[in-house]
Motif scaffolding. Sequence first.
Motif, PDB file in Angstrom:
ATOM      1  N   VAL A   1     -34.628  82.220  44.867  1.00 26.27           N
ATOM      2  CA  VAL A   1     -36.249  82.327  44.446  1.00 26.27           C
ATOM      3  C   VAL A   1     -36.824  83.759  44.705  1.00 26.27           C
ATOM      4  O   VAL A   1     -37.710  84.187  43.908  1.00 26.27           O
ATOM      5  CB  VAL A   1     -37.104  81.322  45.149  1.00 26.27           C
ATOM      6  N   HIS A   2     -36.570  84.057  46.027  1.00 25.89           N
ATOM      7  CA  HIS A   2     -37.265  85.508  46.368  1.00 25.89           C
ATOM      8  C   HIS A   2     -36.510  86.466  45.246  1.00 25.89           C
ATOM      9  O   HIS A   2     -37.422  87.340  44.881  1.00 25.89           O
ATOM     10  CB  HIS A   2     -36.615  85.805  47.852  1.00 25.89           C
ATOM     11  N   ASP A   3     -35.487  86.314  44.965  1.00 23.09           N
ATOM     12  CA  ASP A   3     -34.680  87.394  44.034  1.00 23.09           C
ATOM     13  C   ASP A   3     -35.355  87.126  42.548  1.00 23.09           C
ATOM     14  O   ASP A   3     -35.504  88.377  42.067  1.00 23.09           O
ATOM     15  CB  ASP A   3     -33.108  87.108  43.873  1.00 23.09           C
ATOM     16  N   LEU A   4     -35.551  86.136  42.240  1.00 22.06           N
ATOM     17  CA  LEU A   4     -36.260  85.823  40.806  1.00 22.06           C
ATOM     18  C   LEU A   4     -37.771  86.300  40.846  1.00 22.06           C
ATOM     19  O   LEU A   4     -38.201  86.948  39.788  1.00 22.06           O
ATOM     20  CB  LEU A   4     -36.323  84.220  40.449  1.00 22.06           C
TER      21      LEU A   4
ATOM     22  N   GLY B   1     -40.866  87.422  48.506  1.00 20.21           N
ATOM     23  CA  GLY B   1     -40.761  86.087  48.832  1.00 20.21           C
ATOM     24  C   GLY B   1     -41.869  85.098  47.827  1.00 20.21           C
ATOM     25  O   GLY B   1     -42.640  85.508  47.335  1.00 20.21           O
ATOM     26  N   ILE B   2     -41.741  83.962  48.132  1.00 15.41           N
ATOM     27  CA  ILE B   2     -42.460  82.917  47.337  1.00 15.41           C
ATOM     28  C   ILE B   2     -43.911  83.059  47.285  1.00 15.41           C
ATOM     29  O   ILE B   2     -44.590  83.012  46.273  1.00 15.41           O
ATOM     30  CB  ILE B   2     -42.276  81.246  47.741  1.00 15.41           C
TER      31      ILE B   2
ATOM     32  N   PHE C   1     -41.654  75.698  38.587  1.00 15.13           N
ATOM     33  CA  PHE C   1     -42.657  76.498  37.483  1.00 15.13           C
ATOM     34  C   PHE C   1     -44.030  76.908  38.015  1.00 15.13           C
ATOM     35  O   PHE C   1     -44.437  78.104  37.615  1.00 15.13           O
ATOM     36  CB  PHE C   1     -42.634  75.438  36.499  1.00 15.13           C
ATOM     37  N   ALA C   2     -44.638  76.042  38.782  1.00 15.03           N
ATOM     38  CA  ALA C   2     -46.026  76.360  39.236  1.00 15.03           C
ATOM     39  C   ALA C   2     -45.876  77.612  40.013  1.00 15.03           C
ATOM     40  O   ALA C   2     -46.844  78.549  40.115  1.00 15.03           O
ATOM     41  CB  ALA C   2     -46.676  75.203  40.158  1.00 15.03           C
ATOM     42  N   ILE C   3     -44.883  77.816  41.174  1.00 16.45           N
ATOM     43  CA  ILE C   3     -44.688  78.858  41.806  1.00 16.45           C
ATOM     44  C   ILE C   3     -44.669  80.146  41.108  1.00 16.45           C
ATOM     45  O   ILE C   3     -45.083  81.276  41.371  1.00 16.45           O
ATOM     46  CB  ILE C   3     -43.540  78.902  42.872  1.00 16.45           C
TER      47      ILE C   3
END
Length: 377
Positions: free
Chosen positions: A12-15, A252-253, A158-160
């Motif tokens: 997630v961090h990478d994205l 991060g997120i 998706f919300a994040i």
Amino acid sequence: MLGGTLTGEDGVHDLVAAIYDAALDAARWPDVLNRIGDAVGGPEVIFGVYDPATGLSNLLAPRIDPVLVNRLLDWAPRNPLLPLGIGQAPGKVFTVGNFITQDQFTSTDFYQEWWRPAGYDTEPLTTNLLVDDSATGIFTIHGSLNRSPFGTDQKRLFAILAQHLVRAVALQRRVYHLTFASESALAGFDRLQQGFLLVDAEARPLFTNRIAQALLDADDGLRLEGGMLSASDADCGRLLRKLVSSCLALAGIGAGGELSLRRKTGRSPLGVLVAPVSLETAMAALPWTVSRRPVAIVLVIDPETEMQASLDSLQQRFGLTPAEAAFALEITKGDGRQAAADRLGITVGTARTHLSNIFDKTGSKRQAELVRLLLQK
């Protein structure tokens, strides 16, 4: 696992980091959008931003047949879904079922002639990326009919990502015309009408453009304390530094965010956008920062400065008087002559005179034509 093929927080961090890199280098968007689609579990995505005031126009659907995309554009005036989500706040996730029943949707010509032949299920995930006067932006992930509906984890992911997409688009609107990683980047930053700072994890500026430096020198809303970026209001200063420090952990997120800084003079508050920046991207533009790791971009928007820049541009382009330029700017909001007159506190007669003069000077015949012309760069 948060979504389709994305495993663990590092993924997630990478994205998230890739989303902000794409805001600074638009060529990266197709790959990033495909990664988002794969992660959430609906590989076909549509990403569209239209901002005539800045000249930014971008419609991307990397995995969707271009014929289908063109047919979707043809449907725009008659697409029953478009008006439904207009009032939704950027970053809020919605889908068809939030507004109409499945039976209502499947009975429409749009569903029968475009949606069903495209092979999509009836519950895509959508968010507005921006809603600002004439500017619009939307992001949708489609699930196919032969897949299971989006689950709780997929919706949560998706919300994040939607929150980061909104901030990335806000950043892109301001800097998209710059080649960030180039020798001319510094000169480009100084041409921005917004304050632009590159800061380390302690909010110490590594680079400050001329607008940001002027705001710091004025010490009215934005300031330095002990060499660290802060605010006139102590609580706002702490929040600003917290947003910057959140960008440290590989984007991060919860990285970055937005806040409003009150000013001591009572002028309009400053808008601040904090977004993570990768070391690779920052180093390409500002190579001397290698000894102090940059973690965030801080973009500071002074609404009064932006307003004046728009007024000056209209006066120079069309030879308008200050009063005519102010009225023209209000007209671009698209809600008519009366509403524009009310906001400016002028009579309908004065508004009529202004509009007539603006028509003469711009060569426009109708109000819709005038608005399109005024919004062109």
